[in-house]
Design a protein around this motif. Sequence first.
Motif, PDB file in Angstrom:
ATOM      1  N   ASN A 313       0.849  -1.186   0.000  1.00  0.00           N
ATOM      2  CA  ASN A 313       0.000   0.000   0.000  1.00  0.00           C
ATOM      3  C   ASN A 313       0.888   1.240   0.000  1.00  0.00           C
ATOM      4  N   ASN A 314       0.265   2.403   0.105  1.00  0.00           N
ATOM      5  CA  ASN A 314       1.003   3.661   0.186  1.00  0.00           C
ATOM      6  C   ASN A 314       0.686   4.373   1.495  1.00  0.00           C
ATOM      7  N   THR A 315       0.874   3.659   2.600  1.00  0.00           N
ATOM      8  CA  THR A 315       0.607   4.244   3.914  1.00  0.00           C
ATOM      9  C   THR A 315       1.836   4.904   4.522  1.00  0.00           C
ATOM     10  N   CYS A 316       2.979   4.802   3.860  1.00  0.00           N
ATOM     11  CA  CYS A 316       4.189   5.404   4.417  1.00  0.00           C
ATOM     12  C   CYS A 316       4.085   6.932   4.379  1.00  0.00           C
ATOM     13  N   THR A 317       4.890   7.565   5.188  1.00  0.00           N
ATOM     14  CA  THR A 317       4.818   9.018   5.307  1.00  0.00           C
ATOM     15  C   THR A 317       5.785   9.740   4.378  1.00  0.00           C
ATOM     16  N   GLN A 318       6.642   8.991   3.699  1.00  0.00           N
ATOM     17  CA  GLN A 318       7.616   9.656   2.846  1.00  0.00           C
ATOM     18  C   GLN A 318       6.918  10.351   1.686  1.00  0.00           C
TER      19      GLN A 318
END
Length: 500
Positions: A313-318
């Motif tokens: 997924n794209n849950t990272c904060t970067q």
Amino acid sequence: MKRPLTNSTLLILVILSLVLSGFAQSGDIKTDPEISAIVSSVNSTNILNTATTMQNFRTRQSCSGEPEKGHGVTAARDYLFQQYSAISGLQVKLDQFTHPNCTTSPTYNVIAWLPGKDPSRLVIIGGHYDSRTTNVFDNTSDAPGGNDSGAQTGVVLELARVIAGHTFDATIVFISFSGEEQGLYGSGEIAANLSKYFTNPEVIVMLNTDIPGGDKSANKPADFKKFRLYSSGIPRERFDNDRDGSTDNTSPSRGVMRYVGTWGGAYVPAITMEPEMREDRPGRASDHVSFINNGFPAVRLMETFECSPSPPNNTCTQSLLPCPPPAQIPAFCKDQNFITTHQHSPHDLVKFITPTYAATIAQVIAASAASLARAPGSPQNFSAQGNSVQGITIKFDDPTGGNVDHFVAAARSVAENFYRQRITVTHDTKRVITAEELGLKSGDSFFVSVASVDKVGHESLFAYSEVRCDSTACKIPPYSTKFREPLPPPPPAKDPADKE
């Protein structure tokens, strides 16, 4: 000093965890003993045997044809046709489609269906049977595809075996797709042309499984108690740089997510669904996308972790997306060139999969599909008025086809995936339903909808669109009709780091 958690506090935390990220509570759900028997009859050995047979074809690359007797995608196609044809009660067809990369070899899906009392209402279960190795255009090298796609081929075929012999209101369709690895060509063709086989087809749901094998290298024991389910919101979260969606959103596919959570949890409590709030992994796609492109509700079920550099997924904060692959998986699985990975390489072997895990995912699909195939249609033209402080009134029409014993209304906070609790409702448009009756607090913002239930307890999908209510008003979200607006198809896959 930290206060110790009381038993009641722990219970609240457990319930909230289930509502947010796993199976919904099923205390008010009435299960069907015959569906329970179907679920229990799923056989992991059959799934393993099919996956092994697929692997032994050496390659099932869509354009491989039959390079030698008993090998290639054509031999795999014929095997599947024979296996489906041997199941009593199924109608089976080879579905030819145009694959732009296969100029010399004809390409086929294998489709089978169990006719229901209503031949036009369709519950579709699918997974692709083609495979590939590191070079997506290589149609000669060994592409064993033990997990991707032997495992899902075994799951779909086993579901056909255990579901056939039972009767359903809707028609249940089983499809083994080809052409997935180069651009979803097989599913794209059949999703747009279901009228070739069914008159006035109405797709209730499409349940797609892709990579359900439970790779032993990427998954730890706790991971075998979970699986991922991908369901798109509006707008559809699909591309590399698309952030994940939000619970404060509604779509037909999110309704399917809730259904699988509820009924999968009721019949298969041994495994927990991890909802992924996007169409698929960032920049990736599978055959459910073809059905979403045609306006049908569809989701993907797969293993918790895959031996691939794909982020879940794209849950990272970067700020730079997509996110990196999970720290969980071994370093060799993160190879961006797909040389040492299991997925899309010669290393995708049956010996790395966990058949009992694939069988558990099959059970979740069996429970969801069979429940929907016996349920009435969803209520039509649902609307709500009022607000979450003074209460709401609701209005809806009966579904076509009848077979309804009663209706239930349910709501979820905009911060939750799943409904709190169900209450029986009628067509009384003067009845005021309070937030407290729906398990919420006065003034909470929530989504509400209604479902049809027959006299045995089979429940439909909740009516779409859900209505969003807050402290001032209830409104159908203005974006809700845009689920029929397709994205352009993915570009042709580029070797080696392709986008499915």
